[in-house]
Scaffold this active site. Structure first.
Site, short mmCIF file in Angstrom:
data_model
loop_
_atom_site.label_atom_id
_atom_site.label_comp_id
_atom_site.label_asym_id
_atom_site.label_seq_id
_atom_site.Cartn_x
_atom_site.Cartn_y
_atom_site.Cartn_z
N LYS A 12 0.84 -1.21 0.00
CA LYS A 12 0.00 0.00 0.00
C LYS A 12 0.87 1.25 0.00
CE LYS A 12 -3.75 -2.50 2.13
NZ LYS A 12 -4.35 -3.02 3.34
N ASP A 72 -11.18 2.74 3.67
CA ASP A 72 -11.46 1.30 3.54
C ASP A 72 -12.97 1.07 3.37
OD1 ASP A 72 -9.67 -0.72 3.37
OD2 ASP A 72 -9.31 -0.89 5.53
N GLN A 128 -4.35 -1.53 9.50
CA GLN A 128 -4.22 -2.87 8.92
C GLN A 128 -4.82 -3.92 9.86
OE1 GLN A 128 -2.99 -3.57 5.75
NE2 GLN A 128 -3.83 -5.59 6.20
#
Ligand code: NAP
Length: 295
Positions: free
Chosen positions: A54, A121, A98
């Site tokens: 990422k 997200d 994460q």
């Protein structure tokens, strides 16, 4: 019929080129640089590799990107404080924590603490709710990637019979919701199957578009697929290792059999997988534009 292969690697590359151009324009015309922070608690090897990918992609696209590594024994309160700092940091437009988090930290509490405007997200209940009522803001990344694969491969979605196998909060339910929206790139008739569905093949055989996110290797075989269907295989299953120790992956669809019947199919790897990070980048650009009042 041998299916056309829908390459997620190629579509992701195409979208990243577009985003790179957009980021350069935002910088030049608005002095705006999208900012993404990825927070990693602990050192789980899979999480380290996801976060690294990422970060690498956000650098490539010209973002302001920050990697925040925290020890595995970090207290929940400390993590909440850290999120609060990023919530009020004007250089940061997207916050990614994460998952999975260490067991002593309540994931729900952490995800809910992220400002919904920075929830790139798309997992915050505000964003889930907005999708549900047809006012989507940030779409969760994997389902958003699936929709892009369908659109960019020229698949007709409007009016199509879509069957989704799987009803998780991160793939099955949101992709069903996205394709049900009353808007372009959607307007499908959607059926969702799960482990309690009776005679699942009677549904999958009707699908113009079959999306499989069950997490079961080769659960969908050729006899369960309609001739000419478009098949999107979300599953990523590790079924062994090569002599060199590399993981052997397979999807939820029996690729070899189904590709002789479908009109188009995504491979595993190289299908849905590469789209997920790309959609995270797309959401971050959107977050930056929303924050600057440009979107
Ligand atoms: P999950 O949370 O385990 O959910 C699986 C869903 O599939 C559940 O709703 C389950 O039904 C249903 N299911 C399982 N076996 C089934 C069967 N034989 N027939 C019908 N339904 C069945 O999994 P997930 O997080 O959605 O992920 C699914 C797969 O996609 C996994 O392989 C995962 O690794 C992969 N994935 C890939 C990406 C990517 O970027 N490529 C991203 C996310 C996930 P019940 O609800 O009844 O239990």
């Amino acid at each position: 019929m041998t299916a056309k292969i829908i390459s997620g690697s190629e579509v992701a590359k195409e979208i990243r080129e577009e985003l790179k151009q957009e980021v350069a324009d935002l910088k030049e015309r608005h002095n705006l640089v999208p900012g993404l922070v990825t927070i990693l608690v602990g050192e789980d090897p899979a999480s380290v590799s996801y976060v690294t990918a990422k970060q690498r992609t956000s650098h490539e696209l010209g973002f302001y990107s920050k990697q925040d590594n925290q020890p595995a024994d970090m207290a929940e309160d400390e993590l909440l404080k850290l999120i609060d700092q990023y919530n009020s940091d004007p250089k940061i437009h997207g916050i990614l924590v994460q998952l999975p988090l260490p067991k002593h930290i309540d994931e729900g509490k952490i995800l809910y603490a992220i400002d919904p405007r920075k929830d790139v997200d798309g997992f915050h209940p505000v964003n889930v709710g907005k999708l549900m009522i047809g006012e989507p803001n940030y779409l969760p990344c994997t389902p958003a990637g699936i929709q892009q694969l369908l659109i960019r491969s020229g698949t007709k979605i409007e009016g199509a019979d879509v069957v989704v196998v799987g009803r998780s909060n991160i793939v099955g339910k949101p992709i069903a919701n996205i394709l049900l929206q009353k808007r372009e790139g959607a307007n499908a008739t959607v059926t969702v199957c799960h482990t309690r569905t009776r005679e699942m093949a009677s549904y999958t055989k009707r699908a113009d578009i079959l999306i499989v996110a069950a997490g079961k290797p080769k659960a969908i075989t050729a006899d369960m697929v309609r001739e000419g269907a478009v098949v999107i295989d979300v599953g990523v299953n590790r079924i062994g290792k090569t002599p060199e120790g590399k993981a052997i992956l397979c999807g939820d669809v029996d690729f070899e059999g189904v590709k002789e019947k479908a009109s188009a199919i995504t491979p595993v790897p190289g299908g849905v997988g590469p789209m997920t990070i790309t959609m995270l980048m797309m959401n971050t650009v959107k977050a930056a534009k929303l924050a600057a009042g440009i979107a």
